[in-house]
Enzyme design. Structure first.
Site, PDB file in Angstrom:
ATOM      1  N   THR A  19       0.819  -1.217   0.000  1.00  9.72           N
ATOM      2  CA  THR A  19       0.000   0.000   0.000  1.00  9.72           C
ATOM      3  C   THR A  19       0.854   1.268   0.000  1.00  9.72           C
ATOM      4  OG1 THR A  19      -0.148   0.087   2.417  1.00  9.72           O
ATOM      5  CG2 THR A  19      -1.818  -1.217   1.266  1.00  9.72           C
ATOM      6  N   ASP A  44       0.362  -4.720   3.902  1.00 11.75           N
ATOM      7  CA  ASP A  44       1.637  -4.109   4.263  1.00 11.75           C
ATOM      8  C   ASP A  44       1.589  -2.601   4.070  1.00 11.75           C
ATOM      9  OD1 ASP A  44       4.757  -4.649   4.627  1.00 11.75           O
ATOM     10  OD2 ASP A  44       4.504  -3.115   3.071  1.00 11.75           O
ATOM     11  N   TYR A  49       4.533   5.958   4.330  1.00 10.75           N
ATOM     12  CA  TYR A  49       3.853   5.846   3.043  1.00 10.75           C
ATOM     13  C   TYR A  49       2.793   6.943   2.898  1.00 10.75           C
ATOM     14  CZ  TYR A  49       5.880   1.175   2.239  1.00 10.75           C
ATOM     15  OH  TYR A  49       6.732   0.118   2.028  1.00 10.75           O
ATOM     16  N   GLN A 157      11.661  -8.358   5.102  1.00 11.03           N
ATOM     17  CA  GLN A 157      11.144  -7.772   3.866  1.00 11.03           C
ATOM     18  C   GLN A 157      12.294  -7.118   3.098  1.00 11.03           C
ATOM     19  OE1 GLN A 157       8.088  -4.232   2.487  1.00 11.03           O
ATOM     20  NE2 GLN A 157       7.489  -5.546   4.190  1.00 11.03           N
ATOM     21  N   TYR A 184       9.270  -7.113  -1.629  1.00 17.27           N
ATOM     22  CA  TYR A 184       8.564  -5.955  -2.172  1.00 17.27           C
ATOM     23  C   TYR A 184       9.025  -5.717  -3.613  1.00 17.27           C
ATOM     24  CZ  TYR A 184      12.621  -2.940  -0.862  1.00 17.27           C
ATOM     25  OH  TYR A 184      13.863  -2.365  -0.720  1.00 17.27           O
TER      26      TYR A 184
END
Length: 257
Positions: A19, A44, A49, A157, A184
């Site tokens: 996201t 996620d 963000y 990640q 990712y």
């Protein structure tokens, strides 16, 4: 058949939702609700963000979180000092409208702050119950091992895809240690003649084949393709139904074009 991928006894859908472009708009809240209703249960996000809008959208759409939904967020990307991370955790709790974050990552190791100090702040929140599980992002094997001396690490990640293989050693380590690996940008480079031909043979899209390759790469793999499109979300979830043959997997592994 590999064992289900689980966290806290929750069986995770092996395609999650990234996201990093999510803004707080009605259609994006609807996207999140549709994703969860479709069975996707790993979402996620990160403190930074869209200047916090991603977390705020998730909280507004899904709080209180269903028991089988794991929302993962991150902090410490630009500032790994313990007090800064603690502040970011409190901000994330507020935006997500929750008392407990299911999974919290150290987003990046700050070169000016010892890894152990940054993770110590996250461990304190885990001990207090405001974080259930801890992850670490953008790291190598040596850093993961150092992190595990501070706190149990449930997920890693990193940037990884069929064509971006700089962390093959990390995937192998996580597989051996049964640590969830969350790639990712998993669809970077999802084109090329080989991918297109195999997609056509499966009546699938190249993106679905790229995701299917990742799922076959390791049983601990959980890609998080980002999208704000319900159509693309459904397409991504369709990769769960694609089964590559051994020959197809090997060909995709060898031919990255």
């Amino acid at each position: 058949m590999s064992e289900p991928l689980t966290l806290d006894g929750i069986e995770l859908t092996r395609i999650g939702l990234g996201t990093n472009r999510l803004t707080d708009r009605p259609e994006n809240r609807e996207l999140l609700k549709t994703a969860v209703d479709a069975g996707l249960n790993f979402i996620d996000t990160a403190n930074g963000y869209t200047n916090g809008e991603s977390e705020r959208t998730i909280g507004g759409a899904l709080a209180p979180f269903r028991e089988n939904v794991v929302v993962a967020t991150k902090g410490g990307y630009r500032d790994g000092r313990p007090d800064a991370i603690s502040t970011q955790i409190e901000e994330s709790l507020q935006r997500l409208q929750t008392d407990t974050i299911p999974l919290y990552y150290l987003h990046r190791v700050d070169p000016d702050v010892p890894l152990e100090a940054s993770l110590g702040a996250i461990r304190e929140h885990r001990d207090q119950g405001t974080i259930r599980h801890v992850g670490i992002s953008n790291v190598g094997v040596e850093e993961i091992e150092r992190a595990r001396q501070v706190v149990p690490v449930s997920a890693v990640q990193n940037h990884y895809s069929r064509t971006e293989r700089g962390h093959d050693d990390v995937v192998d380590y996580c597989t051996q240690q049964k640590i969830i690996f969350v790639p990712y940008f998993p669809l970077r480079g999802h084109d090329g003649a080989t991918l297109t031909r195999i997609a056509r043979e499966h009546e699938a899209t190249p993106a679905q084949i790229a995701l299917a390759w990742l799922l076959r790469r390791s049983p601990i793999m959980l890609p998080i393709p980002g999208t704000t499109s319900i159509e693309h979300l459904r397409e991504n979830l369709g990769a769960l139904d694609v089964e590559l043959t051994d020959a197809e997997y090997e060909e995709l592994d060898e031919r990255r074009a």
